[in-house]
Design an enzyme around this catalytic site. Sequence first.
Site, PDB file in Angstrom:
ATOM      1  N   HIS A 286       3.489   6.346  -5.134  1.00 46.32           N
ATOM      2  CA  HIS A 286       3.216   6.588  -6.550  1.00 46.32           C
ATOM      3  C   HIS A 286       2.258   7.789  -6.670  1.00 46.32           C
ATOM      4  O   HIS A 286       2.496   8.726  -7.437  1.00 46.32           O
ATOM      5  CB  HIS A 286       2.618   5.325  -7.168  1.00 46.32           C
TER       6      HIS A 286
ATOM      7  N   GLU B 273       0.832  -1.213   0.000  1.00 44.15           N
ATOM      8  CA  GLU B 273       0.000   0.000   0.000  1.00 44.15           C
ATOM      9  C   GLU B 273       0.867   1.263   0.000  1.00 44.15           C
ATOM     10  O   GLU B 273       0.496   2.275  -0.601  1.00 44.15           O
ATOM     11  CB  GLU B 273      -0.970   0.002   1.184  1.00 44.15           C
TER      12      GLU B 273
HETATM   13 ZN    ZN Z   1      -2.575  -2.999  -5.059  1.00 44.16          ZN
END
Ligand code: ZN
Length: 600
Positions: A399, A393
């Site tokens: 990201h 996660e």
């Molecule tokens: Zn994922």
Amino acid sequence: MIPEMDQYKTRQDIPESFKWNLNLMYPTPQDWEADFARVESAIVSVERFKGRLCHSAHTLHEAFEEQSKLDLLIERLYSYAHHLSDEDTRNSENLGRVDRIRSKAADAGARLSWMDPELLEAPMEILKGFHVDPVLVNHARRIELLIRSKPHQRSAEVEEVLSLASEPLGVAYKTFSLLENADMKIPHAKDAEGKEHELNHGSYSACLESSDRVLRKNAFETYFGAYAQYQNTFAATLDAHVKKQIFYAKTRRFQSAIEASLFSDQIPVGVYHGLIDTVHQHLPLLHRWVSLKKRELKLPEMQLYDLFYPMVKPAKVEIPYEQGCKLVAEAVRPLGEDYAKTLESAFHERWIDVFYTPGKRGGAYSGGMYTSKPYILLNHKNNLNSTFTLAHELGHSLHSYYSNRYQPYQTASYPIFLAEVASTTNEMLLHFYLNERADSKEMKLYLLDHLFTQFRGTLYRQVQFAEFERDIHAMAEKGIPLTAQTLSETYAAIQAKFYGPDMVMHDLVKYEWTRIPHFYYNFYVYKYSTSFAAAQYFAKKIFEGDTAVRDLYLDFLKSGSSRDPLETLKKAGVDLRDSKPIEAAFKVFEEALNEFERTR
Ligand SMILES: [Zn+2]
């Protein structure tokens, strides 16, 4: 859910540092209300551009900017409401907030649905002019996508019919979902001692992980048996869904349903076929894993219901959450100072809601929105599996963090095609880190077994689904009827090919297609496999200290949806038009198999 591991009875018992800080979005629910009251006027601010979007680049820019403001407002309201509601899904005040913003968002969507059609009606030269106009630089990507879809736009009259047809054509999935979630009754399954176990979609997978083979077998036979009873209805819903895709592909002037589906990501159909071919070439590795597992578990025969039971008992190491955080932070060090520091801020800025309490939403996810922290919901247990979930996660969240920071709002959110790259890269970095330091044979084997599970579940299984999906669409396009019989035969053939000679094909396995919701998601699952393979490449190189690959990877994290996903990956060094990246991923799997057999 293992009750003794849930340390806290209520949210009040949990120290603040283990709870996400949603106050950073709205200090109080009253502030949320104040923003909610602004939505209506924000919609009106976009509505006033109706009929004059294409007057000039300047006008279009103004309209797009107003729309972005509206979208940001709605996202923020929705994000806060659903995060708060996920803390305790039984709280009706929180649910009420989610409902209100959802219906407001639907209202906004309906009232602004004229925008794209109005733009698409403009002559191509005008759109091309907008595309290169410096005023519209932040919106160039949106215009580019509109230009691309223009040849598939139909006349106003046809578009009207298509939009009227969308609700009745959506009934297939609705029927599937109602049948399996509301109407179908699944009997209980007995374990070796005769004790009954309730079966539902959640508890079924828990039963398959049980060390009690009798329970595994009974759970499988009961569960699949229940689905098999409705095979004709499930065949009809899947058939209707496939026909819907073919209908849209034809009306939008595509050669095939698969081409239509891959169009929005600009993935050539050849990439999809190539992925399946490359996986076929590496099926012997999966067969080898099946034999290994059969040997390790000392099974008389290998059945589908034995696949999920781990070869190695979860290494009995307790990893408190804080230690898990430290491990992940250490594992991502090769990504450099900035990445490591940002990851640390997830802990001290309280992005993460760590522990389970009654009513909290299950599972784990990374969320948030453009101007908020990329929040994470966990239901953390103090074990290795949960530590991998944390790494996963955090991969998503970082990201988001980098794309939000380096992209304008319009191109910040990354496409699904790329979504699992960063999460898997982090998991792999954690795997390599722990594997290098594993101080017991048990721990090493456990880590490798965990990795095998990922490969089987993400690379092989998803491609198996992707192949089935491709084949049934092709069958329907050739006029071969999709019935319970033809679907089951197709499924069984692919299943046998994938798992090889050591896997016994139980008579019920051929009905597995009845229970896979992803077959209604329209050529979706292969994206897990390509993401996973790309991540194998990045993680291995980065772990080995290749700073050039690392820098390209960090640029990848900052790129959001600014380019087509294949281009984004290619720029980072992974060209999925070529089979090499997928082959490299299988190398990792093969090495892990070798290592397991050596360590044993
Ligand atoms: Zn994922």
